[in-house]
Design an enzyme around this catalytic site. Structure first.
Site, PDB file in Angstrom:
ATOM      1  N   SER A  72      -4.001  -6.781  -7.094  1.00  0.00           N
ATOM      2  CA  SER A  72      -3.297  -5.490  -7.183  1.00  0.00           C
ATOM      3  C   SER A  72      -4.205  -4.277  -7.003  1.00  0.00           C
ATOM      4  CB  SER A  72      -2.589  -5.373  -8.520  1.00  0.00           C
ATOM      5  OG  SER A  72      -1.394  -6.098  -8.464  1.00  0.00           O
ATOM      6  N   LYS A  75      -3.526  -2.088  -4.130  1.00  0.00           N
ATOM      7  CA  LYS A  75      -2.404  -1.146  -4.152  1.00  0.00           C
ATOM      8  C   LYS A  75      -2.860   0.316  -4.200  1.00  0.00           C
ATOM      9  CE  LYS A  75       0.388  -4.742  -6.296  1.00  0.00           C
ATOM     10  NZ  LYS A  75       1.063  -5.229  -7.514  1.00  0.00           N
ATOM     11  N   TYR A 199       2.206  -7.848   2.298  1.00  0.00           N
ATOM     12  CA  TYR A 199       1.867  -7.647   0.877  1.00  0.00           C
ATOM     13  C   TYR A 199       0.979  -8.793   0.352  1.00  0.00           C
ATOM     14  CZ  TYR A 199       2.530  -7.524  -4.185  1.00  0.00           C
ATOM     15  OH  TYR A 199       2.308  -7.523  -5.539  1.00  0.00           O
ATOM     16  N   TYR A 251      -0.451  -1.853 -15.838  1.00  0.00           N
ATOM     17  CA  TYR A 251       0.870  -2.339 -16.240  1.00  0.00           C
ATOM     18  C   TYR A 251       1.160  -1.909 -17.662  1.00  0.00           C
ATOM     19  CZ  TYR A 251       0.029  -5.026 -12.050  1.00  0.00           C
ATOM     20  OH  TYR A 251      -0.262  -5.379 -10.772  1.00  0.00           O
ATOM     21  N   VAL A 269      -4.709  -9.279 -10.900  1.00  0.00           N
ATOM     22  CA  VAL A 269      -4.682 -10.562 -11.613  1.00  0.00           C
ATOM     23  C   VAL A 269      -5.826 -11.496 -11.209  1.00  0.00           C
ATOM     24  CG1 VAL A 269      -2.242 -10.658 -12.268  1.00  0.00           C
ATOM     25  CG2 VAL A 269      -2.952 -11.536 -10.056  1.00  0.00           C
TER      26      VAL A 269
HETATM   27  N1  GLU Z   1      -0.341 -10.513  -5.658  1.00  0.00           N
HETATM   28  C1  GLU Z   1      -0.003 -10.410  -7.065  1.00  0.00           C
HETATM   29  C2  GLU Z   1       1.487 -10.538  -7.254  1.00  0.00           C
HETATM   30  O1  GLU Z   1       2.202  -9.976  -6.509  1.00  0.00           O
HETATM   31  C3  GLU Z   1      -0.534  -9.134  -7.590  1.00  0.00           C
HETATM   32  C4  GLU Z   1      -0.335  -8.952  -9.079  1.00  0.00           C
HETATM   33  C5  GLU Z   1      -1.522  -8.312  -9.761  1.00  0.00           C
HETATM   34  O2  GLU Z   1      -2.650  -8.342  -9.290  1.00  0.00           O
HETATM   35  O3  GLU Z   1      -1.316  -7.775 -10.836  1.00  0.00           O
HETATM   36  O4  GLU Z   1       1.984 -11.187  -8.115  1.00  0.00           O
END
Ligand code: GLU
Length: 316
Positions: A72, A75, A199, A251, A269
């Site tokens: 993430s 992003k 994505y 988050y 993650v």
């Molecule tokens: N590629 C992961 C997902 O979409 C990213 C989530 C993350 O890094 O928090 O679940």
């Protein structure tokens, strides 16, 4: 080098070495993400930290030469690219409020009629990816994202870990549900499988902490590449992305991160965190074990220690 600068450099070097040693010895390391099978195979016994300064110097400790899945954290970069492409129209489709819900929550999306709360929860990031994709083939959009990361980090060697992308694609049912749901409201415009393909692949970009710390420098230094002085994004946009990282970057653990670390940060993650000291430094940490909110446990502890020792905080 000025004497104060050299004292700061010495202090960072000592702090980084001591924090890396402490983290490598810790026993309680959190749980590695298991919902993406390829990530479940990564050893939690790893820890890395890199600090990148305005002049391009980096100070690193631990396993900083090992590339990891940025997940993430990508992003932050896709948001900058999409803002460059569609400007503030982006906010018609995506909000700017912390979610207070897990990163892949479906309930909230239904409640808000398909408009994701912010660009860093999965739904918001998928919507942002869809904006980058519009008018392009998936391969071109992905190439643009990868080239942007190579450009801001000054390292053409950065690449996508295709096995992680395939692994996530094979198990990404929840993200597929989010994307399909947004498609029904017109928030996602392109074919869902194309948007998700881009994505999953940008989440699967692999970087070292050193590369990532270098890539975050434009957020720390007024939106500019400090080596050339060229603007990557405007100062105003850099400030706003930092604001979103502070309020939404972890988050459901964003409040705790702001309280303990006091810096804008974005976690993934894969166990990485990118943190920004405006005007001071860009920091990347990595340790694959996560806490119950899906944020790197040792990564956050390390940032808390470093920020405290260096008196780095956006709160004065
Ligand atoms: N590629 C992961 C997902 O979409 C990213 C989530 C993350 O890094 O928090 O679940």
């Amino acid at each position: 080098m000025e004497p104060t600068e050299s004292r700061t450099l010495d202090a960072i070097e000592t702090a980084v070495a001591e924090i890396a040693a402490e983290m490598q010895a810790r026993e309680d390391r959190g749980e590695v993400a298991s919902y993406i099978p390829e990530l479940a195979r990564v050893s939690p016994q790893q820890f890395a930290i890199s600090v990148a300064l305005r002049d391009g110097r980096t100070i690193s400790g631990g396993d900083w030469e090992t590339p990891f899945s940025i997940q993430s954290i990508s992003k932050v970069f896709t948001l900058a690219l999409a803002l460059g492409k569609v400007g503030d129209n982006l906010w018609r489709k995506v909000g700017r409020e912390p979610s207070g819900n897990p990163f892949n929550s479906i309930v909230q999306l239904e409640h808000e009629r398909g408009r994701p709360r912010n660009p860093f929860i999965n739904a918001g990031a998928i919507a942002v990816t869809d904006m980058i994709l519009s008018g392009h083939q998936p391969k071109e959009a992905l190439g643009e994202i990868l080239r942007f990361l190579q450009f801001v980090s000054g390292d053409d060697a950065i690449s996508i870990d295709r096995s992680v992308a395939a692994s996530e694609k094979a198990t990404g049912f929840r993200n597929a549900a989010l994307a399909n749901y947004m498609k029904s409201f017109g928030i996602v415009e392109n074919p869902v499988e194309h948007t998700l393909g881009v994505y999953f692949h940008h989440c699967a970009i692999a970087m070292t902490t050193r590369q990532l710390a270098m890539a975050g420098r434009y957020l720390a230094f007024e939106g500019r590449n400090p080596d050339t002085g060229h603007s990557v994004i405007s100062l105003e946009r850099a400030r706003r992305i930092n604001a979103l990282m502070l309020t939404c970057g972890h988050y459901d653990g964003s409040g705790e991160f702001a309280y303990r670390v006091g810096l804008p940060g974005k976690s993934g993650v894969g166990g990485g965190i990118l943190a920004v000291v405006p005007g001071g430094a860009s920091i990347a940490v990595w340790s694959p074990g996560l806490d119950h909110n899906g944020n790197s446990k040792l990564g956050r502890d390390a940032l808390e220690l470093l920020a405290r020792r260096m008196h780095w905080s956006v709160f004065g």
